[in-house]
Design a protein around this motif. Sequence first.
Motif, PDB file in Angstrom:
ATOM      1  N   LEU B   5       0.828  -1.229   0.000  1.00  0.00           N
ATOM      2  CA  LEU B   5       0.000   0.000   0.000  1.00  0.00           C
ATOM      3  C   LEU B   5       0.857   1.272   0.000  1.00  0.00           C
ATOM      4  CD1 LEU B   5      -2.876  -0.819   2.540  1.00  0.00           C
ATOM      5  CD2 LEU B   5      -3.076  -0.583   0.069  1.00  0.00           C
ATOM      6  N   SER B   6       2.170   1.106   0.250  1.00  0.00           N
ATOM      7  CA  SER B   6       3.024   2.291   0.422  1.00  0.00           C
ATOM      8  C   SER B   6       3.064   3.191  -0.816  1.00  0.00           C
ATOM      9  CB  SER B   6       4.443   1.879   0.824  1.00  0.00           C
ATOM     10  OG  SER B   6       4.995   1.116  -0.225  1.00  0.00           O
ATOM     11  N   SER B   7       3.004   2.585  -2.023  1.00  0.00           N
ATOM     12  CA  SER B   7       3.057   3.420  -3.232  1.00  0.00           C
ATOM     13  C   SER B   7       1.795   4.278  -3.329  1.00  0.00           C
ATOM     14  CB  SER B   7       3.237   2.565  -4.480  1.00  0.00           C
ATOM     15  OG  SER B   7       2.194   1.621  -4.560  1.00  0.00           O
ATOM     16  N   GLY B   8       0.665   3.681  -2.929  1.00  0.00           N
ATOM     17  CA  GLY B   8      -0.594   4.447  -2.908  1.00  0.00           C
ATOM     18  C   GLY B   8      -0.521   5.563  -1.875  1.00  0.00           C
ATOM     19  N   ALA B   9       0.104   5.228  -0.723  1.00  0.00           N
ATOM     20  CA  ALA B   9       0.239   6.240   0.338  1.00  0.00           C
ATOM     21  C   ALA B   9       1.100   7.404  -0.149  1.00  0.00           C
ATOM     22  CB  ALA B   9       0.871   5.612   1.577  1.00  0.00           C
ATOM     23  N   PHE B  10       2.143   7.086  -0.930  1.00  0.00           N
ATOM     24  CA  PHE B  10       2.999   8.147  -1.462  1.00  0.00           C
ATOM     25  C   PHE B  10       2.208   9.045  -2.420  1.00  0.00           C
ATOM     26  CE2 PHE B  10       6.024   9.542  -4.850  1.00  0.00           C
ATOM     27  CZ  PHE B  10       6.672  10.507  -4.092  1.00  0.00           C
ATOM     28  N   SER B  73      -1.134  -3.837  -8.307  1.00  0.00           N
ATOM     29  CA  SER B  73      -1.678  -2.560  -7.801  1.00  0.00           C
ATOM     30  C   SER B  73      -0.541  -1.670  -7.310  1.00  0.00           C
ATOM     31  CB  SER B  73      -2.642  -2.801  -6.645  1.00  0.00           C
ATOM     32  OG  SER B  73      -3.581  -3.762  -6.973  1.00  0.00           O
ATOM     33  N   PHE B  74       0.370  -2.294  -6.539  1.00  0.00           N
ATOM     34  CA  PHE B  74       1.521  -1.557  -6.001  1.00  0.00           C
ATOM     35  C   PHE B  74       2.330  -0.939  -7.151  1.00  0.00           C
ATOM     36  CE2 PHE B  74       6.139  -1.816  -5.322  1.00  0.00           C
ATOM     37  CZ  PHE B  74       6.295  -0.932  -4.268  1.00  0.00           C
ATOM     38  N   THR B  75       2.577  -1.730  -8.186  1.00  0.00           N
ATOM     39  CA  THR B  75       3.418  -1.262  -9.288  1.00  0.00           C
ATOM     40  C   THR B  75       2.738  -0.150 -10.080  1.00  0.00           C
ATOM     41  OG1 THR B  75       4.167  -3.555  -9.410  1.00  0.00           O
ATOM     42  CG2 THR B  75       4.877  -2.097 -11.181  1.00  0.00           C
ATOM     43  N   VAL B  76       1.447  -0.315 -10.286  1.00  0.00           N
ATOM     44  CA  VAL B  76       0.703   0.716 -11.036  1.00  0.00           C
ATOM     45  C   VAL B  76       0.737   2.043 -10.266  1.00  0.00           C
ATOM     46  CG1 VAL B  76      -1.631   1.401 -11.743  1.00  0.00           C
ATOM     47  CG2 VAL B  76      -0.763  -0.843 -12.360  1.00  0.00           C
ATOM     48  N   ALA B  77       0.482   1.974  -8.950  1.00  0.00           N
ATOM     49  CA  ALA B  77       0.513   3.203  -8.130  1.00  0.00           C
ATOM     50  C   ALA B  77       1.918   3.796  -8.126  1.00  0.00           C
ATOM     51  CB  ALA B  77       0.068   2.901  -6.704  1.00  0.00           C
ATOM     52  N   LEU B  78       2.934   2.909  -8.055  1.00  0.00           N
ATOM     53  CA  LEU B  78       4.323   3.374  -8.057  1.00  0.00           C
ATOM     54  C   LEU B  78       4.661   4.056  -9.382  1.00  0.00           C
ATOM     55  CD1 LEU B  78       6.990   3.320  -6.382  1.00  0.00           C
ATOM     56  CD2 LEU B  78       7.616   1.274  -7.677  1.00  0.00           C
ATOM     57  N   ALA B  81       3.130   7.399  -9.399  1.00  0.00           N
ATOM     58  CA  ALA B  81       3.868   8.297  -8.495  1.00  0.00           C
ATOM     59  C   ALA B  81       5.192   8.733  -9.127  1.00  0.00           C
ATOM     60  CB  ALA B  81       4.129   7.596  -7.167  1.00  0.00           C
ATOM     61  N   LEU B  82       5.895   7.781  -9.759  1.00  0.00           N
ATOM     62  CA  LEU B  82       7.175   8.113 -10.410  1.00  0.00           C
ATOM     63  C   LEU B  82       6.953   9.107 -11.556  1.00  0.00           C
ATOM     64  CD1 LEU B  82       8.949   4.598 -10.518  1.00  0.00           C
ATOM     65  CD2 LEU B  82       9.586   6.589  -9.132  1.00  0.00           C
ATOM     66  N   THR B  83       5.859   8.906 -12.281  1.00  0.00           N
ATOM     67  CA  THR B  83       5.551   9.822 -13.389  1.00  0.00           C
ATOM     68  C   THR B  83       5.334  11.242 -12.862  1.00  0.00           C
ATOM     69  OG1 THR B  83       4.445   8.004 -14.505  1.00  0.00           O
ATOM     70  CG2 THR B  83       4.005  10.198 -15.360  1.00  0.00           C
ATOM     71  N   VAL B  84       4.532  11.324 -11.775  1.00  0.00           N
ATOM     72  CA  VAL B  84       4.238  12.647 -11.198  1.00  0.00           C
ATOM     73  C   VAL B  84       5.548  13.290 -10.721  1.00  0.00           C
ATOM     74  CG1 VAL B  84       3.089  13.835  -9.280  1.00  0.00           C
ATOM     75  CG2 VAL B  84       1.866  12.079 -10.558  1.00  0.00           C
ATOM     76  N   THR B  85       6.387  12.494 -10.038  1.00  0.00           N
ATOM     77  CA  THR B  85       7.653  13.037  -9.527  1.00  0.00           C
ATOM     78  C   THR B  85       8.554  13.473 -10.681  1.00  0.00           C
ATOM     79  OG1 THR B  85       7.460  11.408  -7.772  1.00  0.00           O
ATOM     80  CG2 THR B  85       9.570  12.524  -7.942  1.00  0.00           C
ATOM     81  N   THR B 320       0.954  13.464 -22.990  1.00  0.00           N
ATOM     82  CA  THR B 320       2.279  13.023 -22.526  1.00  0.00           C
ATOM     83  C   THR B 320       2.205  12.288 -21.174  1.00  0.00           C
ATOM     84  OG1 THR B 320       2.629  15.220 -21.618  1.00  0.00           O
ATOM     85  CG2 THR B 320       3.656  14.768 -23.734  1.00  0.00           C
ATOM     86  N   THR B 321       1.379  12.782 -20.240  1.00  0.00           N
ATOM     87  CA  THR B 321       1.334  12.156 -18.909  1.00  0.00           C
ATOM     88  C   THR B 321       0.930  10.680 -18.980  1.00  0.00           C
ATOM     89  OG1 THR B 321       0.763  14.296 -17.994  1.00  0.00           O
ATOM     90  CG2 THR B 321       0.448  12.408 -16.551  1.00  0.00           C
ATOM     91  N   PRO B 322      -0.231  10.343 -19.607  1.00  0.00           N
ATOM     92  CA  PRO B 322      -0.578   8.920 -19.644  1.00  0.00           C
ATOM     93  C   PRO B 322       0.422   8.067 -20.418  1.00  0.00           C
ATOM     94  CG  PRO B 322      -2.298  10.266 -20.698  1.00  0.00           C
ATOM     95  CD  PRO B 322      -1.303  11.206 -20.142  1.00  0.00           C
ATOM     96  N   VAL B 323       1.015   8.661 -21.480  1.00  0.00           N
ATOM     97  CA  VAL B 323       1.981   7.872 -22.268  1.00  0.00           C
ATOM     98  C   VAL B 323       3.203   7.537 -21.402  1.00  0.00           C
ATOM     99  CG1 VAL B 323       3.600   7.949 -24.224  1.00  0.00           C
ATOM    100  CG2 VAL B 323       1.224   8.694 -24.540  1.00  0.00           C
ATOM    101  N   ILE B 324       3.757   8.566 -20.716  1.00  0.00           N
ATOM    102  CA  ILE B 324       4.935   8.331 -19.860  1.00  0.00           C
ATOM    103  C   ILE B 324       4.579   7.349 -18.742  1.00  0.00           C
ATOM    104  CG2 ILE B 324       6.535   9.430 -18.214  1.00  0.00           C
ATOM    105  CD1 ILE B 324       6.403  11.949 -19.993  1.00  0.00           C
ATOM    106  N   ALA B 325       3.399   7.561 -18.110  1.00  0.00           N
ATOM    107  CA  ALA B 325       2.980   6.672 -17.010  1.00  0.00           C
ATOM    108  C   ALA B 325       2.795   5.240 -17.517  1.00  0.00           C
ATOM    109  CB  ALA B 325       1.693   7.189 -16.384  1.00  0.00           C
TER     110      ALA B 325
END
Lengths: 214, 346
Positions: B5-10, B73-78, B81-85, B320-325
């Motif tokens: 759940l940590s990636s979702g929490a991030f 789920s963890f990987t998708v959220a991660l 999160a990486l895309t946003v960062t 660009t956002t969805p493509v990178i994500a």
Amino acid sequence: MASLLKLSKMLKSEIDDFLNLVSEAGILFQKGLELYLKENREEFEARLKTITDYERKADELRMNIERQLYLKTLIPENRGDVLAILENTDDVIDTYKETLTKFYVESPEIDNQFNDLFLELGDSTLNSIEWLVRAIRAFFKDFESVNDYIHKVAFYEHECDVAAVKLKQEIFDADLRLSRKMHLRYFAENVESISDAAEAVSDRLAIYAIKRQI
Amino acid sequence: MFFFLSSGAFLGWSLGANDAANVFGTAVGTGMIKFRTAAVLASLCVVVGAVNEGAGGTETLGDLGNINAIAGSFTVALAAALTVTFMTKMKLPVSTSQAVVGAILGWNIFSGYDTDYSILSRIVGTWILCPVLAALFAIGIYKLVKFGLGKIKIHLLTLDAYTRIGLLVVGMLGAYSLGANNVANVVGMFVPASPLSDITLFGDVTFTGTQQLFFLGGIAISVGIFTYSYRVMQTVGKDLFRLSPETAFIIVASHSLVLYLFASEGLRDFFMSIGLAEIPLVPVSSSQAIVGAILGIALIKGARNVNWKMLGGISSGWVTTPVIAGVISYVSLFVMQNVFDLSVFN
């Protein structure tokens, strides 16, 4: 939130009181000038004393309003403008007091032939201040009509200029010593400076009113 | 389980840190509301909104990609999160909602799950609709407020007091809507694979596993609000927009209404019952709603100071956002499955 509304109500009332003092000080000044010209020294000094009291009360009100606006971080966008308006308007009441005090201290000898023009100058000054007070009240309650009042301030300031020029011309055309002429001119300029101060406030007010538009 | 759940929490933390500023930024930045008051109210409302009405957006995201393994789920959220960062570091406009959708699409491609393009088109449609609606709301509320103020002749100090109350109310609605609409971004991908079971409280109140996830998502957003949003609020309130409190009220109100519109099942059902079109319940970008509302006000004032380049940047972010994500998600899922030997789909 109830305390915020209570504080707003209190400050609104203090701003109204402050403007009432400015307006009444104008009437007192005109009355004082009239009494001085009629050489009614006793009544003149009573008016001067009242104006001095008004000036002190206006200072106290202004300082309290400013302190509350900052302490409670009220009207963040307009606080600086309101402070400038209050301080510059306070200068007007200071000028009233100082001018009458100069009459009291220096006791200029004013021949009857200049009385009408001095009174005309005082009258236009009073009008400019009256319209300035209305413009300031409008800034707080109905900023869209501020310009209507500012226009009147400018009109009476111009009337003051005209009356002052005429008065100074008559002073220098009169058969008087140069020192007396210069003394009288100095008093004409002192009275004239009150409407200049009013116009300076109204010029700022025009800009502040634009800033109040959302 | 909590590690997954940590990636979702991030994601939730980042959402709280950034998007709470959209709601209370001007009020706090200009000193009209204290940060602590704003943070407490925003946190409470976010959690209540998330638990109460978080289901709508989550359902739509679930329809787009039913991620059925917790590691997935963890990987998708991660990946989101990486895309946003990454995009924030690159100073590119980014929306968490759009990153999440891209990451889910990456999972769909990786797992071979068929993407429902009708749902995808509805989601993309809301990305465009969100700022447009916010602009329209802002124009409507602006005209209403201007007309009202012209008629009532309210004293500057009374207006200040009412504006403070108004900012507090729309801020709370905004935080509630943010929780309701955006919690799907934070925990939506964990719902199908959630190991949490229902809990019964006080004898007859059932707290479902999904609601528990929403609650945790709301808490993550709240932590973001308390720990990092102050700086963002100061930037938004003092440097970025320089809005008057009255304009800020209009903008936050428009933003909050739009987010609520795309989150509330009750509102959707009501609109359908009176014969209007169905509103898709989709997590939308809070920042883009704010930008749309500001644009609406700018347009009605003559569009003199509109930064069209910035708007172009936001529109390009829709692609660009969805493509990178999606790319990050696909690569991460590959790594998780083949390097860490985790099952990312069933």
